[in-house]
Motif scaffolding. Structure first.
Motif, short mmCIF file in Angstrom:
data_model
loop_
_atom_site.label_atom_id
_atom_site.label_comp_id
_atom_site.label_asym_id
_atom_site.label_seq_id
_atom_site.Cartn_x
_atom_site.Cartn_y
_atom_site.Cartn_z
N HIS A 52 0.85 -1.19 0.00
CA HIS A 52 0.00 0.00 0.00
C HIS A 52 0.89 1.24 0.00
N ALA A 53 0.28 2.36 -0.35
CA ALA A 53 0.99 3.63 -0.31
C ALA A 53 0.03 4.70 0.18
N SER A 54 0.55 5.61 0.99
CA SER A 54 -0.29 6.69 1.49
C SER A 54 -0.40 7.77 0.42
N VAL A 55 -1.61 8.31 0.32
CA VAL A 55 -1.88 9.43 -0.58
C VAL A 55 -2.52 10.52 0.26
N ASN A 56 -1.90 11.68 0.27
CA ASN A 56 -2.38 12.79 1.07
C ASN A 56 -3.35 13.63 0.24
N TRP A 57 -4.62 13.61 0.64
CA TRP A 57 -5.65 14.24 -0.17
C TRP A 57 -5.63 15.77 -0.12
N HIS A 58 -4.83 16.36 0.73
CA HIS A 58 -4.70 17.81 0.71
C HIS A 58 -3.67 18.25 -0.33
N GLU A 59 -2.99 17.29 -0.96
CA GLU A 59 -1.96 17.61 -1.94
C GLU A 59 -2.51 17.56 -3.36
N ALA A 60 -1.98 18.42 -4.20
CA ALA A 60 -2.35 18.42 -5.62
C ALA A 60 -2.03 17.06 -6.23
N GLY A 61 -2.93 16.57 -7.07
CA GLY A 61 -2.69 15.32 -7.79
C GLY A 61 -3.07 14.07 -7.03
N GLY A 74 -4.42 9.58 3.34
CA GLY A 74 -3.82 10.52 4.26
C GLY A 74 -4.72 11.74 4.38
N LEU A 75 -5.40 11.84 5.50
CA LEU A 75 -6.33 12.94 5.72
C LEU A 75 -5.81 13.78 6.87
N TRP A 76 -5.12 14.85 6.56
CA TRP A 76 -4.44 15.66 7.56
C TRP A 76 -5.34 16.68 8.20
N ASP A 77 -6.39 17.07 7.49
CA ASP A 77 -7.25 18.14 7.98
C ASP A 77 -8.61 18.05 7.32
N ALA A 78 -9.51 18.95 7.71
CA ALA A 78 -10.88 18.93 7.17
C ALA A 78 -10.89 19.16 5.67
N ALA A 79 -10.02 20.00 5.16
CA ALA A 79 -9.97 20.24 3.72
C ALA A 79 -9.61 18.96 2.96
N GLY A 80 -8.63 18.23 3.47
CA GLY A 80 -8.26 16.96 2.84
C GLY A 80 -9.39 15.96 2.88
N PHE A 81 -10.10 15.94 4.00
CA PHE A 81 -11.25 15.04 4.13
C PHE A 81 -12.32 15.39 3.12
N GLU A 82 -12.58 16.66 2.95
CA GLU A 82 -13.61 17.10 1.98
C GLU A 82 -13.24 16.70 0.57
N VAL A 83 -11.98 16.84 0.19
CA VAL A 83 -11.53 16.45 -1.15
C VAL A 83 -11.65 14.95 -1.32
N TRP A 84 -11.28 14.22 -0.28
CA TRP A 84 -11.34 12.76 -0.34
C TRP A 84 -12.77 12.31 -0.51
#
Length: 156
Positions: free
Chosen positions: A119-128, A146-156
């Motif tokens: 597996h590999a982590s993908v941080n959803w707050h990052e572009a791409g 990888g959900l670091w914050d609410a913004a990343g969660f929303e994108v995910w």
């Protein structure tokens, strides 16, 4: 097995915990005396974490200078080292933008991986993030969100 909860004794399904050990992290190896750019040293740390109860391992492959790397040879060396030290234990790696900020170059690096992690982590707050996740899945690599914050969660 189920437990009960609350005044009305509603059955609660048994939950299992997954313990993942991240034995090195995103810091450059020169940033702390216990960090190493040597995959075998970190693999030994991973094996100790597994012996202590970890179910899987997440590593940040490093290049020769101790910086996070997505280069195929670095990823292969680190994944092989951890698998050798902890046979049968799932191994994951980072895809963090700090290792390669340019999305197209990050995707190109992942495309060249020869030793695939489990597996590999993908941080959803990052572009791409969506593109990185899609490529990993296409290559047979599971995605760890990888959900670091609410913004990343929303994108995910």
């Amino acid at each position: 097995m189920t437990a009960t909860s609350g005044a009305d004794q509603v059955p609660v399904p048994e939950r299992r915990m997954l313990l993942q050990a991240c034995v090195n992290g995103a810091r450059d190896a020169v940033g702390h005396p216990w960090l190493s750019a040597d995959a075998s040293v970190v693999a030994d740390d991973a094996a100790r974490a597994v012996a202590a109860g970890a179910h899987e391992v997440h590593v940040h492959p490093k290049d020769a200078t101790g910086r996070d790397s997505l280069a195929a040879d670095d990823v292969a060396r680190w994944v092989r080292a951890v698998r050798s030290a902890s046979p049968g234990v799932p191994v994951g790696v980072t895809t963090g933008a700090w290792a390669e900020p340019d999305v197209e170059r990050r995707l190109a690096a992942i495309e060249t991986w020869t030793e695939l992690p489990d597996h590999a982590s993908v941080n959803w707050h990052e572009a791409g993030a969506d593109e990185v996740a899609a490529l990993l899945l296409k290559r047979g690599v599971a995605v760890e969100a990888g959900l670091w914050d609410a913004a990343g969660f929303e994108v995910w």
